[in-house]
Design a protein around this motif. Structure first.
Motif, PDB file in Angstrom:
ATOM      1  N   PHE A 104       0.850  -1.043   0.092  1.00 46.62           N
ATOM      2  CA  PHE A 104      -0.159   0.007  -0.187  1.00 46.62           C
ATOM      3  C   PHE A 104       0.871   1.130  -0.228  1.00 46.62           C
ATOM      4  N   ASP A 105       0.512   2.430  -0.731  1.00 43.11           N
ATOM      5  CA  ASP A 105       1.230   3.740  -0.391  1.00 43.11           C
ATOM      6  C   ASP A 105       0.360   3.862   0.869  1.00 43.11           C
ATOM      7  N   ARG A 106       1.084   5.129   1.355  1.00 45.37           N
ATOM      8  CA  ARG A 106       0.493   5.648   2.709  1.00 45.37           C
ATOM      9  C   ARG A 106       0.015   7.049   2.785  1.00 45.37           C
ATOM     10  N   GLY A 107      -1.041   7.382   3.094  1.00 35.90           N
ATOM     11  CA  GLY A 107      -1.428   8.621   3.148  1.00 35.90           C
ATOM     12  C   GLY A 107      -1.528   9.524   4.475  1.00 35.90           C
ATOM     13  N   PRO A 108      -0.574   9.870   5.261  1.00 33.57           N
ATOM     14  CA  PRO A 108      -0.939  10.380   6.734  1.00 33.57           C
ATOM     15  C   PRO A 108      -1.479  11.884   6.518  1.00 33.57           C
ATOM     16  N   SER A 109      -2.297  12.155   7.494  1.00 31.30           N
ATOM     17  CA  SER A 109      -2.891  13.462   7.708  1.00 31.30           C
ATOM     18  C   SER A 109      -3.908  13.644   6.617  1.00 31.30           C
ATOM     19  N   HIS A 110      -4.430  12.546   6.164  1.00 32.81           N
ATOM     20  CA  HIS A 110      -5.460  12.857   4.957  1.00 32.81           C
ATOM     21  C   HIS A 110      -6.932  13.071   5.789  1.00 32.81           C
ATOM     22  N   ASN A 111      -7.372  14.204   5.208  1.00 31.05           N
ATOM     23  CA  ASN A 111      -8.796  14.630   5.661  1.00 31.05           C
ATOM     24  C   ASN A 111      -8.931  14.926   7.302  1.00 31.05           C
ATOM     25  N   VAL A 112      -7.670  15.460   7.562  1.00 27.85           N
ATOM     26  CA  VAL A 112      -7.670  15.990   8.890  1.00 27.85           C
ATOM     27  C   VAL A 112      -8.756  17.040   9.298  1.00 27.85           C
ATOM     28  N   GLY A 113      -9.566  16.827  10.473  1.00 26.03           N
ATOM     29  CA  GLY A 113     -10.711  17.961  10.374  1.00 26.03           C
ATOM     30  C   GLY A 113     -11.953  17.739   9.746  1.00 26.03           C
ATOM     31  N   MET A 114     -11.832  16.614   9.121  1.00 23.85           N
ATOM     32  CA  MET A 114     -13.403  16.429   8.481  1.00 23.85           C
ATOM     33  C   MET A 114     -13.984  15.355   9.134  1.00 23.85           C
ATOM     34  N   PRO A 115     -15.190  15.439   9.267  1.00 21.59           N
ATOM     35  CA  PRO A 115     -15.938  14.344  10.086  1.00 21.59           C
ATOM     36  C   PRO A 115     -15.918  12.995   9.309  1.00 21.59           C
ATOM     37  N   THR A 116     -15.010  12.521   9.036  1.00 17.26           N
ATOM     38  CA  THR A 116     -14.759  10.901   8.586  1.00 17.26           C
ATOM     39  C   THR A 116     -14.847  10.109   9.851  1.00 17.26           C
ATOM     40  N   SER A 117     -14.992   8.727   9.626  1.00 18.05           N
ATOM     41  CA  SER A 117     -14.921   7.959  10.676  1.00 18.05           C
ATOM     42  C   SER A 117     -13.727   7.867  11.314  1.00 18.05           C
ATOM     43  N   LYS A 118     -12.751   7.909  10.485  1.00 19.38           N
ATOM     44  CA  LYS A 118     -11.323   7.595  11.387  1.00 19.38           C
ATOM     45  C   LYS A 118     -10.678   8.945  12.278  1.00 19.38           C
ATOM     46  N   THR A 119     -11.294  10.059  11.530  1.00 20.13           N
ATOM     47  CA  THR A 119     -10.709  11.282  12.253  1.00 20.13           C
ATOM     48  C   THR A 119     -11.699  11.313  13.522  1.00 20.13           C
ATOM     49  N   TRP A 120     -13.032  11.026  13.299  1.00 22.58           N
ATOM     50  CA  TRP A 120     -13.860  11.040  14.510  1.00 22.58           C
ATOM     51  C   TRP A 120     -13.315  10.216  15.514  1.00 22.58           C
TER      52      TRP A 120
END
Ligand SMILES: [Zn+2]
Length: 401
Positions: A338-354
């Motif tokens: 896999f590629d890795r994307g840290p800090s993706h969608n920070v601050g958005m109400p996605t499941s992982k950020t929540w």
């Protein structure tokens, strides 16, 4: 089930190039009704099929206007339709995208449940990608075409039932979608009352079929015949594989029937689907299971793990780095899994950020590529599952020391 006759795909690439078919065919004749009668017909009347305006442009040629369920939406232009004929016939279907661009390589069901991508020379895409013409040779009966494999709500329900049966998991309805369709959870209890809670989600975005295939292979590898039950017993498992049944049923690009992207509703919980998921998680917490990890399965243009930022102060600390290291150790390919994307969608109400913001625990979005070879999806999932079992085993050993 009787397999359909194997359908031959005609390679019309050269002829199409010569005929200049990359230009949209001018509409003629009345709307959709004319597509559904005649010797060669096009219908969109099954689970996952949208209801796009259809124009017949010739005896065996059609144009579909591919538009999203709501304006200004993530560009995931889904389509799914059946072609019917009494006798073997050539057929053409033009996909017209007024505001978006062709994205998904069409797939054809060659036998019940067996799909292949159409060869490149059967799909002529215009330079601006706002039009694609599919050229097919179809046999007698119905031929199903989709932007990805078509996995109906009934297929999904059957899979959950069969999976629960073969793994001994509990299956129950935790709520209803906006239009009253059941949302089901699969669960596996821990051996001890205070065990940490692991949550696995899927199906929020309807066209993301590689995420469905990936989730199934991941769950089969983790909980199937090869399962390390002593590791699994150390955790409480809550699995919600199909969170957006209305969106799937109607062939939506992104939203539920309430016109929202469910993966922007974690925190607000304004929609019945996300509210049901939250209530199911809260019930586990009320029973003494502290949130430990959340994995959410999706698809995008590549195989990538969207993780919390490296420096995030979460427990377990550095889960993503450690899990990814184990995945790469287990992976047999020469390129990274896999590629890795840290800090993706920070601050958005996605499941992982929540999940990270609320419980200070890691949430990871697992993404498979739209066009990733299906055997590779299976291999990635099996590798990720083995790596997770190893991680959890080592975590238990450490906490027992
Ligand atoms: Zn998604």
């Amino acid at each position: 089930m009787t397999p359909k006759p194997l359908l031959r795909l005609l390679m019309l690439g050269a002829a199409l190039t010569a005929a200049g078919c990359a230009t949209p065919v001018a509409p003629s004749g009345p709307q959709s009704a004319s597509c559904e009668s005649g010797a060669v017909r096009l219908t969109q009347d099954f689970s996952t099929a949208p209801d796009y305006a259809c124009e017949r442009t010739d005896d065996a040629a059609f144009k579909l206007t591919v538009l999203p369920e709501d304006p200004d939406i993530n560009p995931s232009p889904w389509y799914a339709f059946d072609l019917h004929t009494e006798r073997a016939s050539e057929a053409q279907v033009a996909l017209d995208y007024p505001d978006y661009r062709h994205r998904y390589q069409p797939r054809i069901e060659i036998e019940d449940g067996h799909w292949v991508a159409l060869p490149d020379d059967a799909v002529m895409v215009s330079e601006d990608r706002q039009n694609a013409v599919l050229s097919l040779e179809i046999g007698p009966g119905a031929t199903r075409i989709g932007a990805q494999e078509v996995i109906s709500l009934a297929d999904r329900a059957m899979w959950r039932t069969a999976f629960a049966d073969r793994t001994g998991m509990t299956r129950r309805v935790i709520g209803e979608s906006r239009q009253g369709r059941p949302i089901e959870a699969l669960s596996r209890p821990a051996a001890s009352p205070g065990a940490p809670l692991i949550i696995i989600l899927g199906g929020q975005h309807p066209p993301e079929v590689p995420g469905v295939l990936g989730l199934r292979a991941f769950l089969d590898a983790l909980f199937g015949a090869e399962a390390n039950t002593s590791v699994l017993d150390g955790y409480q498992w809550l699995i919600l594989p199909d969170l957006n049944p209305d969106g799937v049923e109607h062939g939506h690009w992104r939203h539920n029937a309430g016109g929202l992207d469910l993966n922007r509703d974690w925190g607000p919980f304004t929609q019945p689907e996300t509210a049901a998921a939250f209530a199911a998680i809260q019930a586990q917490i009320a029973n003494g299971h502290a949130p430990y990890l959340l994995l959410d399965f999706h698809a995008t243009r590549r195989d990538v793990l969207y993780t919390p930022p490296d420096a995030a102060e979460l427990t377990p600390f550095a889960f993503s780095e450690d899990w990814i290291a184990l995945i790469e150790e287990e992976w047999s390919g020469t390129e990274p899994a896999f590629d890795r994307g840290p800090s993706h969608n920070v601050g958005m109400p996605t499941s992982k950020t929540w999940f990270a913001d609320t419980y200070a625990a890691p949430g990871v979005t697992v993404e498979y590529g739209d066009d990733t070879d299906r055997d590779r999806i299976t291999a990635l999932s099996q590798t990720a599952a083995r790596a997770l079992a190893r991680y959890l085993d080592e975590a238990q050993t450490v906490s027992a020391e």
